[in-house]
Structure formats: C-alpha cells, structure tokens
Write a protein that holds these residues in place. Sequence first.
Motif, short mmCIF file in Angstrom:
data_model
loop_
_atom_site.label_atom_id
_atom_site.label_comp_id
_atom_site.label_asym_id
_atom_site.label_seq_id
_atom_site.Cartn_x
_atom_site.Cartn_y
_atom_site.Cartn_z
N ASP A 49 0.85 -1.19 0.00
CA ASP A 49 0.00 0.00 0.00
C ASP A 49 0.88 1.24 0.00
N GLY A 50 0.60 2.17 -0.90
CA GLY A 50 1.40 3.37 -1.02
C GLY A 50 1.11 4.37 0.09
N PRO A 51 1.95 5.40 0.21
CA PRO A 51 1.71 6.46 1.18
C PRO A 51 0.37 7.15 0.94
N ASP A 52 -0.20 7.72 1.99
CA ASP A 52 -1.52 8.35 1.88
C ASP A 52 -1.51 9.57 0.99
N ASP A 53 -0.42 10.33 1.01
CA ASP A 53 -0.38 11.52 0.17
C ASP A 53 1.06 11.79 -0.25
N ALA A 54 1.18 12.68 -1.21
CA ALA A 54 2.48 12.95 -1.79
C ALA A 54 3.44 13.62 -0.83
N SER A 55 2.93 14.17 0.28
CA SER A 55 3.82 14.83 1.24
C SER A 55 4.48 13.83 2.18
N ASP A 56 4.04 12.58 2.11
CA ASP A 56 4.64 11.56 2.97
C ASP A 56 6.11 11.44 2.65
N ALA A 57 6.94 11.45 3.69
CA ALA A 57 8.39 11.40 3.47
C ALA A 57 8.85 10.10 2.84
N ALA A 58 8.00 9.06 2.87
CA ALA A 58 8.38 7.82 2.23
C ALA A 58 8.61 8.01 0.73
N PHE A 59 7.98 9.06 0.16
CA PHE A 59 8.19 9.35 -1.25
C PHE A 59 9.65 9.71 -1.51
N PHE A 60 10.32 10.21 -0.52
CA PHE A 60 11.69 10.66 -0.72
C PHE A 60 12.71 9.66 -0.19
N GLY A 61 12.26 8.44 0.13
CA GLY A 61 13.18 7.40 0.53
C GLY A 61 13.54 7.39 1.99
N LEU A 62 12.90 8.26 2.82
CA LEU A 62 13.26 8.30 4.23
C LEU A 62 12.48 7.28 5.06
N GLY A 63 11.39 6.76 4.51
CA GLY A 63 10.59 5.80 5.26
C GLY A 63 9.65 6.50 6.22
N HIS A 64 8.78 5.73 6.84
CA HIS A 64 7.78 6.31 7.74
C HIS A 64 8.36 6.67 9.09
N GLY A 65 9.58 6.28 9.41
CA GLY A 65 10.18 6.62 10.69
C GLY A 65 11.13 7.80 10.60
N TRP A 66 10.92 8.66 9.60
CA TRP A 66 11.86 9.78 9.40
C TRP A 66 11.90 10.71 10.60
N TRP A 67 10.76 10.85 11.29
CA TRP A 67 10.72 11.82 12.39
C TRP A 67 11.56 11.36 13.57
N TYR A 68 11.84 10.03 13.67
CA TYR A 68 12.76 9.57 14.71
C TYR A 68 14.14 10.20 14.50
N LEU A 69 14.56 10.24 13.25
CA LEU A 69 15.86 10.81 12.93
C LEU A 69 15.90 12.29 13.31
N ILE A 70 14.85 13.04 12.97
CA ILE A 70 14.80 14.47 13.30
C ILE A 70 14.80 14.67 14.82
N ALA A 71 14.03 13.82 15.54
CA ALA A 71 13.99 13.92 17.00
C ALA A 71 15.35 13.68 17.61
N LEU A 72 16.08 12.70 17.07
CA LEU A 72 17.42 12.41 17.57
C LEU A 72 18.37 13.58 17.34
N VAL A 73 18.27 14.20 16.14
CA VAL A 73 19.13 15.34 15.82
C VAL A 73 18.84 16.50 16.77
N LEU A 74 17.56 16.82 16.96
CA LEU A 74 17.20 17.93 17.84
C LEU A 74 17.60 17.66 19.29
N THR A 75 17.42 16.41 19.74
CA THR A 75 17.82 16.05 21.10
C THR A 75 19.32 16.20 21.28
N GLY A 76 20.09 15.75 20.28
CA GLY A 76 21.54 15.89 20.36
C GLY A 76 21.96 17.35 20.39
N LEU A 77 21.30 18.18 19.57
CA LEU A 77 21.62 19.60 19.53
C LEU A 77 21.33 20.26 20.89
#
Length: 424
Positions: A376-404
């Motif tokens: 099943d494809g992403p719900d909409d074109a804004s889904d980051a999975a379209f750009f190869g980051l997968g549905h867990g992309w926000w974990y990466l952003i959270a880790l970066v912000l926490t580290g900063l």
Amino acid sequence: MITRKRLAAGVCGLLAAIAVGLLPTPAVAGEPAAKSSPKVELTLDVSGSMRARDIDGQSRMAAAKQAFNEVLDAVPDDVQLGIRTLGANYRGEDRKVGCKDTRQLYPVGPLDRTEAKTAVATLAPTGWTPIGPALLGAADDLKGGDASRRIVLITDGEDTCAPLDPCQVARDIAAKGIHLTVDTLGLLPDAKTRNQLSCIAEATGGTYTSVQHTKELRDRVHQLVDRAARPVATPKPTEGAQQCTDAPELKPGLYSDREKFAEHRWYRVAVRPGQELRASVSVGADRAVNNDYGVLLRASTVHGREIVRGAEAGDGRTDVISSGLRYPKPQLTSSDDADDPATETVCLQVSNSFSAPASVKTDPGLPVELTVDLVDGPDDASDAAFFGLGHGWWYLIALVLTGLAAGLLWGWISRWRVTVWRTN
C-alpha cells in the motif's frame, strides 16, 4: 414388508455414509500437495592424502568418520540424506580411471542410521580427488522435488582431475536454476584449496569453512544439515528479455536469473493505483572480475520514459552488489479521465557493468536475484516515504534535535563551571 426393506436400506446407507466420513479424505484437486522433504548429500574426499595424521592426533579420515557418526545420530527425521565418495576405490596410477572414481555410498532418502554408519566404517583412503565429477554425480543424486537441496563437500585438497574445473562445474549447476547449494569444508587447506573451495561455494550461494579440528568439522556439518531442514524462500527462475515488450510479467516474489557481462535485461510489473512498487536486485561476482563495476535498476513506462532508478558502484571489495528503488502510484481521483487504464505496466531494467580478464569464462552469466513487492502506497504525496526516508523519518529528526539541545546544555554548564572556578 416394503417398509421394512426401505428402513433397512436407509440404515445401511447411514452407516455407509458414517464409515466414509471416518476414512482419510483424499486431497481435493487443485489443493497444494504436501511439500517434499529437504535433501542433503554429504560428499567426502577419500583420496590418499586423507591418511595424514594431523587432526587431533588422528588421521583426517578417522576425524571425518568420527564427525560423520555423530552427525548421523542427530540428522532431523524429515531430512533425506545420502553419502557420496570421491577417490575411494581406485588405487592405481591411471589418471583417466582415477578421475572417474566417485560413487554413491548411501542413497538419498529416509535415513537408516545403522546402515549409513556401517557404510562409512568401510571407507579407507585410496585414490585421486575428482571433485568436478563428484559434484556432477551429487547434483544428479539430488534431482527432483521442490524442497531445498544441499551438497556438503568435505575435502583436504584441490581437484586433481583438470581440465574439468570444479568451479566451472558449480557455475553450470547454478545456471540450471535448480537452486542447489554447495557448501564446502577444507580440512587443513592450503591457499590453492581455499581458493577453489571458496569459488565452488560462491558460485552456488553456499559457504566455505576451513576446518582444523574434529569438533569443528562435526559442528559445521551438523549446522549445514540443520539449515537444509529449515524452510527458506526459494527464488523462482525467470528469464529477462532484451526489451520491455517481450519481458516476463512478475508478481510479488523472489526471482533468479543469469545476466551476461555488461548486459541489459527487462522485466514487467503491473502496478495499480494506490500501490507502491518496491524492487531490489543483487548481482553476484561468482568468478574473478575487474575491480570497477556497477549495477543499475531502472523503472520506466512502456513508452521509455524513466520513472525512477537505483544504481550502485563497486570496487572489488565485495562479491555481491545490490541496488533498489521505490515507485508509489497515486490513487485515482474523480477528476481523472475514466478512459485511463487503472493498472500501469512498469518496465524494470537490470543492467550491469562487470568486465573480466580475457582468461575468465563469461558463460554462464552472472547470478542475478530480483525481489519484487507491491505494498500500500503512502496516503499523500507529502509523505516522506516518497523521498526514501521511510515512515520513521521523524525519529531521525527527533534524535538530531535532542543531540543539539544536549550539546547546547552541556556547553552552557561547562562555561558556568569555569566561570565559578575563576571567581573562587
């Protein structure tokens, strides 16, 4: 009288129906038949060099017999096992005769442990080392059925029967698409033996192990026999075409093919609106190749317009190179033209840029493994999975912000401590 006869007939019919119901029900046409048992053939070198007494104070032959007896006691009941020998019978010096010295010691089938052990006990180191003919014989012993098939080759030296190159024999076996794996074990191997056994294993997707002790031999053979009993995904053979219009249509699954050096092959996949095509390809270097190479997996329309591609380059450090791609097809909206087809045919192109020295045989082609999946494809074109980051992309952003934030806090505390120290 007539009533009694009818009553008796009815009772007999009822009893017959109950009896039929209690009998085992035969398989209904169209139902899948029971899967056949996995097959393993232990292929043992019994050449003269196996007399050497350098494994735990005993001869190589004695170590192999001891390991075999312990492995035979532990073979799973659902595994069909056989034993083949090479160099076990001919004691003469005629190379032509010695290179035909391979035979099946115990047939592949349900294991009679006592009978198999008795057969192994009769072996004595004798003749030559015809690995190539032994592999051909073992492949013939294992033919038939759809379960996993595995040859476990145990030898202490390289083949002595060239020009029948065992590595080329292994490639030819793999090219037949019968999904037969050859695992190799070298007893105290030298460099030439290691290279040859590694080549045989790599050509069929197997493993190579160097053995120095009896326990290592026993544990490794036992592990390989157990591995054959485990259900694994078996690639389905396919053959790509030279152009998309003639290409085979692939359903979700795992496929195997062979591709010549610097060749392009095409396959087709039907993608419906709302689905995401995920495909990956791996090409194995099962022989000596030049160091610079690459693989391309490209998705395009039937008219040749490129949709997306995945590419990877290698420099000789690995034997397998892989690439993948993702293509989400949006859902149809009410504004879409009703005449547009609902399903899109996507053309998958697999290309490689392998090359090899002039002395290397290019046939059969390199092994290719292609995976196709439709999810099943992403719900909409804004889904980051379209750009190869997968549905867990926000974990990466959270880790970066926490580290900063942690870095800024630690820096502030450090400056405050220095300030206090200077003040005091």
